[in-house]
Design a protein around this motif. Structure first.
Motif, PDB file in Angstrom:
ATOM      1  N   TYR A 133       0.779  -1.159   0.055  1.00  6.84           N
ATOM      2  CA  TYR A 133       0.029   0.280   0.105  1.00  6.84           C
ATOM      3  C   TYR A 133       0.796   1.104   0.046  1.00  6.84           C
ATOM      4  CZ  TYR A 133      -3.727  -3.155   1.337  1.00  6.84           C
ATOM      5  OH  TYR A 133      -4.802  -4.211   1.194  1.00  6.84           O
ATOM      6  N   GLY A 134       1.861   1.396   0.557  1.00  8.29           N
ATOM      7  CA  GLY A 134       2.700   2.252   0.717  1.00  8.29           C
ATOM      8  C   GLY A 134       3.479   2.810  -0.614  1.00  8.29           C
ATOM      9  N   ARG A 135       3.748   1.831  -1.483  1.00  5.33           N
ATOM     10  CA  ARG A 135       4.278   1.819  -2.732  1.00  5.33           C
ATOM     11  C   ARG A 135       3.319   2.441  -3.781  1.00  5.33           C
ATOM     12  NH1 ARG A 135       8.375  -3.195  -4.181  1.00  5.33           N
ATOM     13  NH2 ARG A 135       9.704  -2.535  -2.562  1.00  5.33           N
ATOM     14  N   TYR A 136       2.125   2.023  -3.249  1.00  7.59           N
ATOM     15  CA  TYR A 136       0.939   2.553  -4.419  1.00  7.59           C
ATOM     16  C   TYR A 136       0.610   3.926  -3.877  1.00  7.59           C
ATOM     17  CZ  TYR A 136      -3.645   2.382  -6.691  1.00  7.59           C
ATOM     18  OH  TYR A 136      -4.513   2.786  -7.678  1.00  7.59           O
ATOM     19  N   GLN A 137       0.645   4.303  -2.648  1.00 11.95           N
ATOM     20  CA  GLN A 137       0.529   5.519  -2.193  1.00 11.95           C
ATOM     21  C   GLN A 137       1.262   6.462  -2.867  1.00 11.95           C
ATOM     22  OE1 GLN A 137      -0.320   6.173   1.947  1.00 11.95           O
ATOM     23  NE2 GLN A 137       0.589   8.563   1.919  1.00 11.95           N
ATOM     24  N   LYS A 138       2.730   6.241  -3.097  1.00 12.94           N
ATOM     25  CA  LYS A 138       3.634   6.908  -3.566  1.00 12.94           C
ATOM     26  C   LYS A 138       3.248   7.075  -5.277  1.00 12.94           C
ATOM     27  CE  LYS A 138       8.649   7.384  -4.035  1.00 12.94           C
ATOM     28  NZ  LYS A 138       8.832   7.661  -5.498  1.00 12.94           N
ATOM     29  N   ARG A 139       2.827   5.974  -5.760  1.00  8.86           N
ATOM     30  CA  ARG A 139       2.482   6.066  -7.187  1.00  8.86           C
ATOM     31  C   ARG A 139       1.319   7.193  -7.400  1.00  8.86           C
ATOM     32  NH1 ARG A 139       2.332   2.661 -11.811  1.00  8.86           N
ATOM     33  NH2 ARG A 139       1.461   3.732 -13.389  1.00  8.86           N
ATOM     34  N   LEU A 140       0.427   7.028  -6.585  1.00  8.98           N
ATOM     35  CA  LEU A 140      -0.699   7.970  -6.553  1.00  8.98           C
ATOM     36  C   LEU A 140      -0.185   9.540  -6.401  1.00  8.98           C
ATOM     37  CD1 LEU A 140      -3.534   6.242  -4.332  1.00  8.98           C
ATOM     38  CD2 LEU A 140      -3.351   6.469  -6.759  1.00  8.98           C
ATOM     39  N   ASP A 141       0.765   9.752  -5.623  1.00 11.30           N
ATOM     40  CA  ASP A 141       1.282  10.991  -5.343  1.00 11.30           C
ATOM     41  C   ASP A 141       2.063  11.582  -6.365  1.00 11.30           C
ATOM     42  OD1 ASP A 141       1.583  12.996  -3.523  1.00 11.30           O
ATOM     43  OD2 ASP A 141       3.722  12.499  -2.962  1.00 11.30           O
ATOM     44  N   GLU A 142       2.447  10.541  -7.383  1.00  4.80           N
ATOM     45  CA  GLU A 142       3.374  11.119  -8.412  1.00  4.80           C
ATOM     46  C   GLU A 142       2.424  10.984  -9.785  1.00  4.80           C
ATOM     47  OE1 GLU A 142       6.647   8.546  -8.161  1.00  4.80           O
ATOM     48  OE2 GLU A 142       7.551   9.444  -6.455  1.00  4.80           O
ATOM     49  N   ASP A 143       1.439  10.207  -9.938  1.00  4.04           N
ATOM     50  CA  ASP A 143       0.742   9.991 -11.261  1.00  4.04           C
ATOM     51  C   ASP A 143      -0.749  10.351 -11.198  1.00  4.04           C
ATOM     52  OD1 ASP A 143      -0.274   8.670 -13.447  1.00  4.04           O
ATOM     53  OD2 ASP A 143       0.673   6.907 -13.285  1.00  4.04           O
ATOM     54  N   PRO A 144      -1.106  11.500 -11.682  1.00  9.65           N
ATOM     55  CA  PRO A 144      -2.424  12.062 -11.877  1.00  9.65           C
ATOM     56  C   PRO A 144      -3.222  11.128 -12.658  1.00  9.65           C
ATOM     57  CG  PRO A 144      -0.756  13.921 -12.394  1.00  9.65           C
ATOM     58  CD  PRO A 144      -0.060  12.579 -12.368  1.00  9.65           C
ATOM     59  N   ASP A 145      -2.824  10.403 -13.641  1.00 10.21           N
ATOM     60  CA  ASP A 145      -3.629   9.469 -14.523  1.00 10.21           C
ATOM     61  C   ASP A 145      -3.957   8.187 -13.409  1.00 10.21           C
ATOM     62  OD1 ASP A 145      -3.420  11.029 -16.679  1.00 10.21           O
ATOM     63  OD2 ASP A 145      -1.705   9.630 -17.408  1.00 10.21           O
ATOM     64  N   GLU A 146      -3.136   7.733 -12.578  1.00  9.60           N
ATOM     65  CA  GLU A 146      -3.457   6.851 -11.696  1.00  9.60           C
ATOM     66  C   GLU A 146      -4.490   7.088 -10.600  1.00  9.60           C
ATOM     67  OE1 GLU A 146      -4.078   3.089  -9.993  1.00  9.60           O
ATOM     68  OE2 GLU A 146      -3.116   3.739 -11.930  1.00  9.60           O
ATOM     69  N   ARG A 147      -4.494   8.359 -10.209  1.00  9.83           N
ATOM     70  CA  ARG A 147      -5.422   8.811  -9.331  1.00  9.83           C
ATOM     71  C   ARG A 147      -6.869   8.800 -10.018  1.00  9.83           C
ATOM     72  NH1 ARG A 147      -3.599  14.446  -6.198  1.00  9.83           N
ATOM     73  NH2 ARG A 147      -1.439  13.692  -5.279  1.00  9.83           N
ATOM     74  N   ASP A 148      -6.897   9.196 -11.220  1.00 14.49           N
ATOM     75  CA  ASP A 148      -7.934   9.325 -12.225  1.00 14.49           C
ATOM     76  C   ASP A 148      -8.706   7.848 -12.082  1.00 14.49           C
ATOM     77  OD1 ASP A 148      -8.230  12.109 -12.307  1.00 14.49           O
ATOM     78  OD2 ASP A 148      -7.432  11.973 -14.253  1.00 14.49           O
ATOM     79  N   ALA A 149      -7.635   6.964 -12.537  1.00 13.42           N
ATOM     80  CA  ALA A 149      -8.003   5.561 -12.524  1.00 13.42           C
ATOM     81  C   ALA A 149      -8.495   5.020 -11.450  1.00 13.42           C
ATOM     82  CB  ALA A 149      -6.814   4.691 -13.261  1.00 13.42           C
ATOM     83  N   LEU A 150      -7.821   5.244 -10.062  1.00 13.46           N
ATOM     84  CA  LEU A 150      -8.336   4.744  -8.807  1.00 13.46           C
ATOM     85  C   LEU A 150     -10.028   5.341  -8.503  1.00 13.46           C
ATOM     86  CD1 LEU A 150      -8.186   2.990  -6.433  1.00 13.46           C
ATOM     87  CD2 LEU A 150      -6.756   5.024  -5.233  1.00 13.46           C
ATOM     88  N   LEU A 151      -9.981   6.655  -8.902  1.00 15.73           N
ATOM     89  CA  LEU A 151     -11.439   7.413  -8.505  1.00 15.73           C
ATOM     90  C   LEU A 151     -12.552   6.526  -9.247  1.00 15.73           C
ATOM     91  CD1 LEU A 151     -10.375  11.206  -8.220  1.00 15.73           C
ATOM     92  CD2 LEU A 151     -11.142   9.516  -6.258  1.00 15.73           C
ATOM     93  N   ASP A 152     -12.065   6.182 -10.456  1.00 10.47           N
ATOM     94  CA  ASP A 152     -13.151   5.528 -11.423  1.00 10.47           C
ATOM     95  C   ASP A 152     -13.250   4.191 -10.913  1.00 10.47           C
ATOM     96  OD1 ASP A 152     -14.637   5.490 -13.879  1.00 10.47           O
ATOM     97  OD2 ASP A 152     -13.179   3.977 -14.322  1.00 10.47           O
ATOM     98  N   ALA A 153     -12.243   3.648 -10.398  1.00 14.08           N
ATOM     99  CA  ALA A 153     -12.497   2.241  -9.838  1.00 14.08           C
ATOM    100  C   ALA A 153     -13.279   2.183  -8.686  1.00 14.08           C
ATOM    101  CB  ALA A 153     -11.017   1.635  -9.541  1.00 14.08           C
ATOM    102  N   LEU A 154     -13.077   3.184  -7.847  1.00 16.51           N
ATOM    103  CA  LEU A 154     -13.795   3.380  -6.386  1.00 16.51           C
ATOM    104  C   LEU A 154     -15.330   3.783  -6.502  1.00 16.51           C
ATOM    105  CD1 LEU A 154     -11.182   5.386  -4.230  1.00 16.51           C
ATOM    106  CD2 LEU A 154     -11.847   2.601  -4.009  1.00 16.51           C
ATOM    107  N   SER A 155     -15.643   4.618  -7.755  1.00 20.28           N
ATOM    108  CA  SER A 155     -17.180   4.834  -7.844  1.00 20.28           C
ATOM    109  C   SER A 155     -17.702   3.588  -8.244  1.00 20.28           C
ATOM    110  CB  SER A 155     -17.195   5.731  -9.181  1.00 20.28           C
ATOM    111  OG  SER A 155     -16.203   6.846  -8.890  1.00 20.28           O
ATOM    112  N   VAL A 156     -18.976   3.570  -7.613  1.00 18.59           N
ATOM    113  CA  VAL A 156     -20.043   2.396  -7.509  1.00 18.59           C
ATOM    114  C   VAL A 156     -20.675   2.589  -9.033  1.00 18.59           C
ATOM    115  CG1 VAL A 156     -21.758   1.121  -6.691  1.00 18.59           C
ATOM    116  CG2 VAL A 156     -19.938   2.301  -5.216  1.00 18.59           C
TER     117      VAL A 156
END
Length: 264
Positions: free
Chosen positions: A43-66
Motif C-alpha cells: 500500500y505504501g508503494r501504491y500511495q507513492k504512485r498516486l502522489d506522482e501519477d495524476p492518471d493513476e489517481r483518476d483511474a483509482l477514483l473511477d474504480a472506487l465509484s460504484v
C-alpha cells in the motif's frame, strides 16, 4: 496507523473521495485491483504512485465509484415496478420519479422506456430526476449512448422490454436512447450523504448502492431519500439490501422479496 489506513487517509485528503463512508472490504478490493493492474505490491508503494501519477489517481477514483448498472436489471423487479408506475399514472397528474445513484443512466432510461412503451402509463406526465455524485459518469449518461462489449450485451439487457427498438436506435453494437426517452430524464449531481433532501417524489429507486456503504452512513442516506418521498410514495432498493430497523416502521412492504415499499 497501518499502511492501508494511511493510504485511505491520503485518498480522502488528497483525492477528495470520502473513504470513511464505504465498507472497508469494498475499498480494499477496488484498491487491490488497481495495484494488480499497475504491478505494484504494498500500500505504501501504491500511495507513492498516486502522489506522482495524476492518471493513476483518476483511474483509482473511477474504480472506487460504484458504477455497476444495467438496463432492466432484475426483470422480475421491473415487472412489479410497471404496476407501480401504472397506479401512479392513474392519478392523472404529474408523476415525479427519482433514480438516485444512477451511474451511467441505464436505470433512469429504463424507467423512461417503460413509461413510453406502456399504453397504461401517460408518459407525458412522467418526469424523472436522475442523480449521481460522479460528474463524469453523469456527462456520459446525458449522451444516452451505450455499446455492447465482449462481456456486455446491451441488446440482452433491453430484451425484457418488447419493442424497445422504437425508443432505442441501434447501429451495430452501438445503442442510442431516442430523444423521446432522453426528454423524460433530467440528470443532476447530488450527494446522498451530504446533499439536501428533495421533495414530494412519488417514487425513488436506489438499488445496489447500500451493499457498498458502511452501516454508519447507510441510515442518513436512507433518511435523505425517505424525506424526499411524499406520503404514499414508493421506494425500491436492491434485492440483497434491507431497510434499517428504525426505518421499517415508516414503510409498508409492497413486495418484501423484491424490496419495494410504500411510505406510510
Amino acid at each position: 496507523m497501518s499502511s492501508f489506513e494511511r493510504l485511505l487517509s491520503f485518498v480522502e485528503s488528497e483525492l477528495g473521495f470520502v473513504t470513511s463512508h464505504y465498507d472497508t472490504s469494498y475499498l480494499d478490493r477496488r484498491i487491490s485491483s488497481r495495484m494488480r493492474r499497475t504491478g505494484i505490491e504494498g500500500y505504501g508503494r501504491y500511495q507513492k504512485r498516486l502522489d506522482e501519477d495524476p492518471d493513476e489517481r483518476d483511474a483509482l477514483l473511477d474504480a472506487l465509484s460504484v458504477n455497476v448498472t444495467s438496463f432492466f436489471r432484475n426483470p422480475d423487479v421491473w415487472d412489479e415496478l410497471c404496476d407501480v408506475l401504472r397506479s401512479l399514472s392513474d392519478d392523472r397528474r404529474r408523476v415525479k420519479l427519482w433514480s438516485a445513484a444512477c451511474s451511467d443512466g441505464r436505470e433512469p432510461y429504463s424507467l423512461a422506456l417503460l413509461a413510453l412503451s406502456d399504453p397504461e402509463i401517460d408518459a407525458s406526465n412522467v418526469r424523472i430526476t436522475a442523480t449521481d455524485i460522479d460528474r463524469e459518469v453523469l456527462a456520459k449518461a446525458r449522451q444516452g449512448v451505450y455499446r455492447s462489449t465482449r462481456t456486455t450485451s446491451i441488446a440482452d439487457q433491453l430484451d425484457p422490454l418488447d419493442g424497445y427498438e422504437e425508443f432505442v436506435h441501434r447501429d451495430g453494437d452501438t445503442f442510442r436512447v431516442s430523444e423521446r426517452g432522453k426528454r423524460l430524464v433530467n440528470f443532476e449531481r447530488h450527494d446522498l450523504i451530504h446533499g439536501r433532501s428533495k421533495s414530494d417524489f412519488d417514487f425513488v429507486s436506489c438499488r445496489n448502492l447500500f451493499i457498498y456503504i458502511n452501516a454508519e452512513h447507510k441510515l442518513p442516506m436512507l433518511r435523505t431519500i425517505t424525506n424526499s418521498l411524499r406520503d404514499g410514495g414508493y421506494l425500491v432498493i436492491g434485492k440483497t439490501e434491507t431497510l434499517p430497523e428504525v426505518l421499517k416502521e415508516e414503510y409498508v412492504p409492497v413486495d418484501k422479496r423484491l424490496r419495494i415499499y410504500m411510505k406510510k
